[in-house]
Design a protein around this motif. Structure first.
Motif, PDB file in Angstrom:
ATOM      1  N   LEU A  30      91.418 -36.016 -63.021  1.00  0.00           N
ATOM      2  CA  LEU A  30      89.994 -35.723 -63.076  1.00  0.00           C
ATOM      3  C   LEU A  30      89.267 -36.454 -64.195  1.00  0.00           C
ATOM      4  O   LEU A  30      88.053 -36.644 -64.119  1.00  0.00           O
ATOM      5  CB  LEU A  30      89.773 -34.221 -63.252  1.00  0.00           C
ATOM      6  CG  LEU A  30      90.417 -33.295 -62.213  1.00  0.00           C
ATOM      7  CD1 LEU A  30      90.047 -31.852 -62.518  1.00  0.00           C
ATOM      8  CD2 LEU A  30      89.994 -33.670 -60.808  1.00  0.00           C
ATOM      9  N   VAL A  34      85.676 -34.521 -67.545  1.00  0.00           N
ATOM     10  CA  VAL A  34      85.554 -33.374 -66.648  1.00  0.00           C
ATOM     11  C   VAL A  34      86.358 -32.190 -67.181  1.00  0.00           C
ATOM     12  O   VAL A  34      85.877 -31.060 -67.189  1.00  0.00           O
ATOM     13  CB  VAL A  34      86.018 -33.741 -65.225  1.00  0.00           C
ATOM     14  CG1 VAL A  34      86.065 -32.498 -64.344  1.00  0.00           C
ATOM     15  CG2 VAL A  34      85.075 -34.773 -64.611  1.00  0.00           C
ATOM     16  N   ALA A  38      84.874 -28.625 -68.420  1.00  0.00           N
ATOM     17  CA  ALA A  38      85.344 -27.399 -67.779  1.00  0.00           C
ATOM     18  C   ALA A  38      85.783 -26.370 -68.814  1.00  0.00           C
ATOM     19  O   ALA A  38      85.431 -25.187 -68.729  1.00  0.00           O
ATOM     20  CB  ALA A  38      86.498 -27.719 -66.836  1.00  0.00           C
ATOM     21  N   LEU A 162      86.668 -30.130 -52.283  1.00  0.00           N
ATOM     22  CA  LEU A 162      85.825 -29.772 -53.408  1.00  0.00           C
ATOM     23  C   LEU A 162      85.203 -31.028 -53.999  1.00  0.00           C
ATOM     24  O   LEU A 162      85.820 -32.095 -54.011  1.00  0.00           O
ATOM     25  CB  LEU A 162      86.646 -29.076 -54.502  1.00  0.00           C
ATOM     26  CG  LEU A 162      87.343 -27.768 -54.139  1.00  0.00           C
ATOM     27  CD1 LEU A 162      88.180 -27.311 -55.323  1.00  0.00           C
ATOM     28  CD2 LEU A 162      86.334 -26.712 -53.767  1.00  0.00           C
ATOM     29  N   ASP A 163      83.996 -30.884 -54.506  1.00  0.00           N
ATOM     30  CA  ASP A 163      83.332 -31.959 -55.231  1.00  0.00           C
ATOM     31  C   ASP A 163      83.411 -31.627 -56.709  1.00  0.00           C
ATOM     32  O   ASP A 163      82.767 -30.691 -57.180  1.00  0.00           O
ATOM     33  CB  ASP A 163      81.875 -32.073 -54.765  1.00  0.00           C
ATOM     34  CG  ASP A 163      81.155 -33.242 -55.432  1.00  0.00           C
ATOM     35  OD1 ASP A 163      81.798 -33.953 -56.226  1.00  0.00           O
ATOM     36  OD2 ASP A 163      79.957 -33.429 -55.168  1.00  0.00           O
ATOM     37  N   VAL A 164      84.234 -32.361 -57.427  1.00  0.00           N
ATOM     38  CA  VAL A 164      84.431 -32.121 -58.853  1.00  0.00           C
ATOM     39  C   VAL A 164      83.975 -33.361 -59.613  1.00  0.00           C
ATOM     40  O   VAL A 164      84.552 -34.435 -59.465  1.00  0.00           O
ATOM     41  CB  VAL A 164      85.907 -31.813 -59.187  1.00  0.00           C
ATOM     42  CG1 VAL A 164      86.062 -31.525 -60.685  1.00  0.00           C
ATOM     43  CG2 VAL A 164      86.419 -30.645 -58.374  1.00  0.00           C
ATOM     44  N   TYR A 169      87.922 -33.811 -53.904  1.00  0.00           N
ATOM     45  CA  TYR A 169      89.343 -33.508 -54.043  1.00  0.00           C
ATOM     46  C   TYR A 169      89.726 -32.444 -53.013  1.00  0.00           C
ATOM     47  O   TYR A 169      88.891 -31.648 -52.587  1.00  0.00           O
ATOM     48  CB  TYR A 169      89.664 -32.981 -55.450  1.00  0.00           C
ATOM     49  CG  TYR A 169      89.429 -33.980 -56.550  1.00  0.00           C
ATOM     50  CD1 TYR A 169      90.425 -34.853 -56.969  1.00  0.00           C
ATOM     51  CD2 TYR A 169      88.179 -34.060 -57.167  1.00  0.00           C
ATOM     52  CE1 TYR A 169      90.201 -35.773 -57.982  1.00  0.00           C
ATOM     53  CE2 TYR A 169      87.942 -34.982 -58.183  1.00  0.00           C
ATOM     54  CZ  TYR A 169      88.959 -35.836 -58.581  1.00  0.00           C
ATOM     55  OH  TYR A 169      88.724 -36.747 -59.577  1.00  0.00           O
ATOM     56  N   GLU A 171      91.828 -29.088 -52.132  1.00  0.00           N
ATOM     57  CA  GLU A 171      92.445 -27.913 -52.735  1.00  0.00           C
ATOM     58  C   GLU A 171      93.204 -27.161 -51.659  1.00  0.00           C
ATOM     59  O   GLU A 171      92.677 -26.913 -50.574  1.00  0.00           O
ATOM     60  CB  GLU A 171      91.392 -27.005 -53.363  1.00  0.00           C
ATOM     61  CG  GLU A 171      91.992 -25.828 -54.129  1.00  0.00           C
ATOM     62  CD  GLU A 171      90.946 -25.043 -54.902  1.00  0.00           C
ATOM     63  OE1 GLU A 171      91.132 -24.849 -56.109  1.00  0.00           O
ATOM     64  OE2 GLU A 171      89.951 -24.630 -54.290  1.00  0.00           O
ATOM     65  N   TRP A 258      85.773 -24.389 -59.830  1.00  0.00           N
ATOM     66  CA  TRP A 258      85.528 -25.764 -60.256  1.00  0.00           C
ATOM     67  C   TRP A 258      84.054 -26.082 -60.403  1.00  0.00           C
ATOM     68  O   TRP A 258      83.679 -27.047 -61.064  1.00  0.00           O
ATOM     69  CB  TRP A 258      86.151 -26.744 -59.261  1.00  0.00           C
ATOM     70  CG  TRP A 258      87.640 -26.842 -59.394  1.00  0.00           C
ATOM     71  CD1 TRP A 258      88.577 -26.350 -58.534  1.00  0.00           C
ATOM     72  CD2 TRP A 258      88.376 -27.450 -60.467  1.00  0.00           C
ATOM     73  NE1 TRP A 258      89.848 -26.600 -59.006  1.00  0.00           N
ATOM     74  CE2 TRP A 258      89.750 -27.282 -60.187  1.00  0.00           C
ATOM     75  CE3 TRP A 258      88.008 -28.113 -61.635  1.00  0.00           C
ATOM     76  CZ2 TRP A 258      90.751 -27.755 -61.015  1.00  0.00           C
ATOM     77  CZ3 TRP A 258      89.014 -28.588 -62.473  1.00  0.00           C
ATOM     78  CH2 TRP A 258      90.351 -28.403 -62.158  1.00  0.00           C
ATOM     79  N   ASP A 259      83.179 -25.303 -59.782  1.00  0.00           N
ATOM     80  CA  ASP A 259      81.756 -25.618 -59.828  1.00  0.00           C
ATOM     81  C   ASP A 259      81.216 -25.691 -61.255  1.00  0.00           C
ATOM     82  O   ASP A 259      80.321 -26.469 -61.555  1.00  0.00           O
ATOM     83  CB  ASP A 259      80.946 -24.579 -59.041  1.00  0.00           C
ATOM     84  CG  ASP A 259      81.155 -24.712 -57.554  1.00  0.00           C
ATOM     85  OD1 ASP A 259      81.548 -25.803 -57.114  1.00  0.00           O
ATOM     86  OD2 ASP A 259      80.923 -23.739 -56.837  1.00  0.00           O
ATOM     87  N   ALA A 261      82.310 -26.968 -63.766  1.00  0.00           N
ATOM     88  CA  ALA A 261      82.582 -28.205 -64.473  1.00  0.00           C
ATOM     89  C   ALA A 261      81.427 -29.183 -64.405  1.00  0.00           C
ATOM     90  O   ALA A 261      81.340 -30.112 -65.199  1.00  0.00           O
ATOM     91  CB  ALA A 261      83.849 -28.867 -63.908  1.00  0.00           C
ATOM     92  N   TYR A 262      80.532 -29.014 -63.454  1.00  0.00           N
ATOM     93  CA  TYR A 262      79.446 -29.982 -63.343  1.00  0.00           C
ATOM     94  C   TYR A 262      78.099 -29.311 -63.073  1.00  0.00           C
ATOM     95  O   TYR A 262      77.177 -29.946 -62.580  1.00  0.00           O
ATOM     96  CB  TYR A 262      79.742 -31.017 -62.246  1.00  0.00           C
ATOM     97  CG  TYR A 262      80.018 -30.464 -60.889  1.00  0.00           C
ATOM     98  CD1 TYR A 262      79.016 -30.316 -59.938  1.00  0.00           C
ATOM     99  CD2 TYR A 262      81.311 -30.071 -60.524  1.00  0.00           C
ATOM    100  CE1 TYR A 262      79.276 -29.804 -58.687  1.00  0.00           C
ATOM    101  CE2 TYR A 262      81.569 -29.552 -59.270  1.00  0.00           C
ATOM    102  CZ  TYR A 262      80.566 -29.439 -58.356  1.00  0.00           C
ATOM    103  OH  TYR A 262      80.842 -28.922 -57.116  1.00  0.00           O
TER     104      TYR A 262
END
Length: 263
Positions: A30, A34, A38, A162-164, A169, A171, A258-259, A261-262
């Motif tokens: 990642l 990122v 996170a 997922l959009d990280v 990515y 999952e 994960w959301d 993180a951004y």
């Protein structure tokens, strides 16, 4: 080493373990930026204090000589409908679900069996709290994490994208039922243009109740959309950013782990 429920005093140790574990496991895939963002978002002092105090969040830690060396973080979604509530809910034998958001072992303490001990205690605590199945989710790139769930009796039930940090990515989704359980994790629903199969082992957290993945085929190859457990509606929408909302009751998808993180 002692495996126990976390206390407020464990916050600093939990953050330290999370930072070391996330960096070891995910920085290569990642990126350091990122992972750093996170950790700062998920384990900020105020947020961690709130999570430790929340009734629907469970932290279990492993302590070695007074220091936290591993922990799990789980969320419970145990919904008991009122007696006069006639809305469709989860199946009668599926009153609650728990999701393990993170299970971290400090890199220096890995390969000692601590993950298995931590998982066993976590599952026990979650079942005692009312869950009758436990979910786990791990990025496909984390081979060790996937092997860990599989080795501990979890069945892989599906996957999602997922959009990280602007990159997509995959999952993997896992579920474990209590020993001897015969719960059917798929239910048929008739809609105007045919039959829809709702998968109760593929869940997204909602603001009022979970959303469950719905398919056109029982083998789950043809995606239909989502089923809202709050009102029993299949009239849901998802936008390009992955935001899900029920058009009948307004229930909407909560951010995933994960959301943050951004955001």
């Amino acid at each position: 080493m002692e495996v126990r429920a976390a206390t407020d005093e464990d916050a600093a140790g939990i953050r330290r373990v999370a930072e070391a574990s996330l960096d070891e496991t995910y920085a290569g895939d990642l990126g350091d930026d990122v992972v750093g963002a996170a950790v700062d978002e998920w384990y900020a002092s105020d947020r961690l204090e709130q999570r430790l105090a929340a009734d629907d969040v469970l932290f279990v830690v492993v302590e070695d000589d007074g220091a936290v060396v591993a922990f799990s973080e789980s969320e419970l979604d145990v919904r008991q409908p009122d007696d006069d509530d006639a809305r469709p809910q989860e199946p009668a034998d599926e009153p609650g679900v728990a999701a393990i958001q993170w299970l971290h072992v400090h890199p220096r303490y890995r390969d000692r069996g601590l993950g298995g001990r931590l998982l066993e205690r976590t599952e026990s605590e979650l079942m005692e709290a009312g869950a009758n199945r436990v979910e786990g989710r791990v990025l496909a790139a984390n081979q060790a994490g996937n092997e860990f769930y599989q080795a501990n009796g979890y069945a892989r039930t599906g996957q999602r994208t997922l959009d990280v940090g602007g990159t997509s990515y995959t999952e993997h989704l896992y579920v474990k039922l209590p020993s001897g359980s015969a719960a059917d994790l798929t239910e048929e629903f008739e809609v105007e243009d045919g039959t829809v199969f709702v998968a109760y082992d593929e869940r997204e957290r909602g603001s009022d109740a979970p959303f469950y993945a719905a398919y056109r085929s029982e083998d789950r190859t043809d995606r239909y959309g989502f089923y809202c457990a709050n009102c029993g509606s299949l009239d849901t929408t998802m936008d390009a950013m992955g935001r899900v909302e029920c058009n009948d009751c307004g229930n909407h998808r909560k951010p995933t782990r994960w959301d943050a993180a951004y955001l």
